[in-house]
Scaffold this active site. Structure first.
Site, short mmCIF file in Angstrom:
data_model
loop_
_atom_site.label_atom_id
_atom_site.label_comp_id
_atom_site.label_asym_id
_atom_site.label_seq_id
_atom_site.Cartn_x
_atom_site.Cartn_y
_atom_site.Cartn_z
N SER A 116 0.80 -1.22 0.00
CA SER A 116 0.00 0.00 0.00
C SER A 116 0.83 1.27 0.00
O SER A 116 0.31 2.35 -0.29
CB SER A 116 -0.94 0.01 1.20
OG SER A 116 -0.23 0.21 2.41
N LYS A 133 0.82 4.40 6.88
CA LYS A 133 0.28 5.25 5.82
C LYS A 133 0.94 6.63 5.93
O LYS A 133 1.70 6.90 6.84
CB LYS A 133 -1.24 5.42 5.94
CG LYS A 133 -2.03 4.13 6.00
CD LYS A 133 -2.08 3.38 4.69
CE LYS A 133 -2.89 2.10 4.82
NZ LYS A 133 -2.80 1.26 3.61
#
Length: 257
Positions: free
Chosen positions: A52, A113
């Site tokens: 990701s 993230k």
């Protein structure tokens, strides 16, 4: 009472051996306590388990996370103990920081993230473009490449530049992808809006908490990702000695932007 010559000769070596064993035990215990203190208070290693955050971070990267960058909370401690909410000392994440955190919906899961929205910000994605407080994050298309972890997938490398001049490279998988168009999110006090750099392959704050991240409470933050210390190819593992040298050599000691 008399002592045999052998007993007199054997006593000092036994005492010496016991002293050496005790010293070794004290040294090992001290080293263990020091290592745990460093891990809890200063730095902790993590392994990247997913794609990701490509291209900056890839599966198999072994990263070092600074815990003191934002202070400490229960999320910073092993096993996420049931302590009061809040953070002790430290600063606040800045827009663009790459952050390791405990997923709000399942704190046993540790995710990573990038911070896109700060408390008080509005965030929206329109046609793949990210807008913060109504201003588009500047994007510069670079080149078409193969996805690092899925070479059959072609993606566009895009350089994003924040208002602070911080810059990093993201992946764009093409138009009309899930998450390319969102409502306007308003980030409340004490929370953050997170996104993965692999924009079309990331469950993040664009998705509700039971599917992705939702809005991230500050108390769930573990620390700031600082550097890729080493990197192993997918499939390598601690309990697979024959894979220990399956390294991605070009990724050693790589700062995380």
């Amino acid at each position: 009472m008399t002592h045999s010559p052998n007993a007199a000769a054997e006593a000092p070596p036994i005492a010496s051996s016991l002293r050496e064993i005790r010293e070794i035990g004290v040294t090992l215990a001290t080293a263990l306590i020091l290592a745990m203190a460093i891990r809890i208070l200063l730095f902790q290693p993590f392994t990247i388990p997913s794609s990701s955050m490509e291209p900056g971070l890839v599966t198999g990267d072994y990263i070092v996370v600074s815990k003191y960058a934002y202070g400490w909370s229960r999320a910073s401690l092993p096993f996420n103990p049931p302590l009061p909410d809040g953070r002790l000392l430290g600063g606040q994440p800045e827009r663009g920081d790459v952050v390791v955190f405990r997923r709000p919906h399942d704190p046993d899961q540790v995710w990573i993230k990038r911070v896109i929205g700060l408390p008080g910000d509005t965030v929206q994605v329109r046609m793949g473009q990210v807008f913060v407080n109504g201003r588009m994050i500047r994007q510069t298309p670079l080149q078409m490449v193969s996805d690092h972890d899925a070479p059959q997938r072609r993606v566009l490398e895009v350089r994003e530049t924040l208002a602070s001049s911080k810059t990093y490279v993201a992946y764009d998988g093409g138009p009309d992808q899930p998450g390319d168009d969102t409502p306007i999110y308003r980030v409340p006090a004490g929370q953050y809006f997170m996104m993965g750099d692999n924009r079309d392959n990331s469950l993040d704050s664009r998705w509700p908490a039971d599917l992705g991240v939702g809005l991230l409470p500050a108390g769930n933050i573990v620390g700031r990702a600082e550097i890729v210390a080493a990197s192993w190819k997918p499939g390598a593992g601690l309990f697979k000695p024959w894979t220990w040298l399956n390294l991605q050599w070009g990724r050693f000691l790589k700062p995380i932007r």
